[in-house]
Design a protein around this motif. Structure first.
Motif, PDB file in Angstrom:
ATOM      1  N   PHE A   6      -0.454  -1.086  -3.920  1.00  0.00           N
ATOM      2  CA  PHE A   6      -1.211  -1.799  -2.518  1.00  0.00           C
ATOM      3  C   PHE A   6      -3.193  -2.475  -3.333  1.00  0.00           C
ATOM      4  CE2 PHE A   6       1.097   0.936  -0.006  1.00  0.00           C
ATOM      5  CZ  PHE A   6       1.283   0.082   1.243  1.00  0.00           C
ATOM      6  N   ARG A  38       1.743   3.870  -6.100  1.00  0.00           N
ATOM      7  CA  ARG A  38       1.502   3.658  -5.092  1.00  0.00           C
ATOM      8  C   ARG A  38       0.771   2.339  -4.347  1.00  0.00           C
ATOM      9  NH1 ARG A  38       1.551   4.849   0.732  1.00  0.00           N
ATOM     10  NH2 ARG A  38       3.117   3.623   1.612  1.00  0.00           N
ATOM     11  N   HIS A  39      -0.751   3.592  -4.834  1.00  0.00           N
ATOM     12  CA  HIS A  39      -2.374   3.455  -4.315  1.00  0.00           C
ATOM     13  C   HIS A  39      -2.549   1.255  -5.592  1.00  0.00           C
ATOM     14  CE1 HIS A  39      -3.319   6.791  -2.408  1.00  0.00           C
ATOM     15  NE2 HIS A  39      -2.609   6.709  -1.916  1.00  0.00           N
ATOM     16  N   GLU A  82       5.938  -5.346  -0.792  1.00  0.00           N
ATOM     17  CA  GLU A  82       4.854  -5.806  -0.086  1.00  0.00           C
ATOM     18  C   GLU A  82       5.021  -7.292  -0.531  1.00  0.00           C
ATOM     19  OE1 GLU A  82       2.294  -4.259   2.024  1.00  0.00           O
ATOM     20  OE2 GLU A  82       3.833  -3.151   2.107  1.00  0.00           O
ATOM     21  N   TYR A  98      -3.369  -1.897   5.122  1.00  0.00           N
ATOM     22  CA  TYR A  98      -2.383  -0.759   5.019  1.00  0.00           C
ATOM     23  C   TYR A  98      -3.793   0.638   4.366  1.00  0.00           C
ATOM     24  CZ  TYR A  98       0.689   2.961   5.730  1.00  0.00           C
ATOM     25  OH  TYR A  98       0.565   5.031   5.908  1.00  0.00           O
ATOM     26  N   ASN A 126      -2.909  -7.019  -2.931  1.00  0.00           N
ATOM     27  CA  ASN A 126      -3.762  -7.163  -1.516  1.00  0.00           C
ATOM     28  C   ASN A 126      -4.904  -7.465  -2.167  1.00  0.00           C
ATOM     29  OD1 ASN A 126      -3.031  -5.554   0.149  1.00  0.00           O
ATOM     30  ND2 ASN A 126      -4.106  -3.717   0.638  1.00  0.00           N
ATOM     31  N   TYR A 182       5.487  -2.556  -5.315  1.00  0.00           N
ATOM     32  CA  TYR A 182       4.793  -3.811  -4.779  1.00  0.00           C
ATOM     33  C   TYR A 182       5.554  -5.505  -5.022  1.00  0.00           C
ATOM     34  CZ  TYR A 182       1.986  -8.095  -7.485  1.00  0.00           C
ATOM     35  OH  TYR A 182       1.319  -9.510  -8.058  1.00  0.00           O
TER      36      TYR A 182
END
Length: 290
Positions: free
Chosen positions: A214, A210-211, A258, A170, A218, A255
């Motif tokens: 991810f 938020r970033h 996801e 994403y 990831n 986190y």
């Protein structure tokens, strides 16, 4: 993407995804249209902005191609969507709030890529507001582990060899994962210090916690699909250590959502993408600076 044809050789595609930031996009397009290199195409991908603001901004500039995704795909999906429409031998990736500082920046890019045929991705020299560049502008090019999304140039052949970004990411961390595949395909990621990019870092659509969430999840996904089998435990340990170190900086709800949620079931993700790089590639990447 197909292999180069005579019409694509020497052409550069400038790919700019955009979401919500119409005024930032206008500034980027003003600087990009002014580039002196003639054999170029400029493509803006509107990632499902819920109004016509991005389209309206693009129509102010002659010969800029406007594309709109069928739905909001996220930054990574928008980059893939746009890359599929690029026709250039090279693809210059910019954010909608970043631009080449010099009007002959594309000439510098073409010269660099011609002089470094082993380079799959050129990492451009990015400057943030009130901060210096990543490297001295007059320094020598060097091989590095990965690049930044707001200013890089792909050789078309590298995309063909390595494949698209993983859209399930994403956003965040996609460059590091794809860099592994690019290196495994025999290309290098190299700095291009003379090619200067300014990144304005617009506050719109920028949520650091938020970033970071991810980025952390990831990291783990990347290790699970790209690490050689015997190195998966070490890779996962590094990923969890990264998450622990940044636990105060991230949105922990995002986190864990996801990591364990339904959007990207982990086992399904592993089954779909598990294709480890060579051990030599993995260690070579670890030895390089990012």
């Amino acid at each position: 993407m197909t292999a180069d044809s005579p019409s694509t050789v020497g052409r550069i595609s400038i790919l700019i995804p955009s979401y919500l930031r119409a005024d930032d996009l206008r500034q980027t397009l003003r600087r990009t249209v002014a580039q002196s290199y003639s054999n170029k195409e400029i493509i803006v991908v509107d990632d499902g902005t819920p109004n016509s603001a991005i389209m309206d901004a693009v129509t102010e500039f002659h010969d800029v191609v406007y594309l709109r995704t069928p739905q909001n795909l996220g930054l990574i999906g928008a980059r893939n969507y746009g890359a599929a429409h690029c026709t250039g031998e090279f693809i210059l990736n910019l954010d909608d709030d970043s631009w080449l500082e010099d009007d002959d920046g594309i000439e510098l890019i073409i010269e660099f890529m011609r002089n470094h045929p082993e380079t799959g991705v050129a990492a451009l020299n990015i400057q943030l507001l009130n901060q210096g560049y990543l490297w001295p502008v007059d320094s020598e090019s060097k091989q590095i582990r990965t690049y930044k999304g707001c200013g890089n140039v792909y050789r078309r052949d590298a995309i063909i060899a390595a494949g698209d970004y993983i859209t399930e990411f994403y956003r965040q961390g996609e460059e590091v994962e794809r860099s592994l595949r690019i290196m495994d395909a025999g290309f290098q990621i190299r700095t291009a210090p003379s090619v200067r990019v300014f990144h304005a870092q617009s506050p719109i659509n920028r949520n650091r916690p938020r970033h970071m969430a991810f980025e952390a999840v990831n990291y783990l996904r990347r290790e699970l699909v790209r690490a050689p089998l015997w190195l998966i435990p070490i890779g996962c340990l590094r990923a969890f250590r990264f998450a622990f170190r940044h636990r105060k900086d991230m949105d922990r709800k995002v986190y864990f959502s996801e990591l364990f949620g339904k959007r990207v079931p982990l086992l399904t993700f592993i089954r779909r993408y598990r294709a480890p790089v060579a051990t030599s590639t993995y260690f070579a990447a670890l030895a390089l600076r990012s």
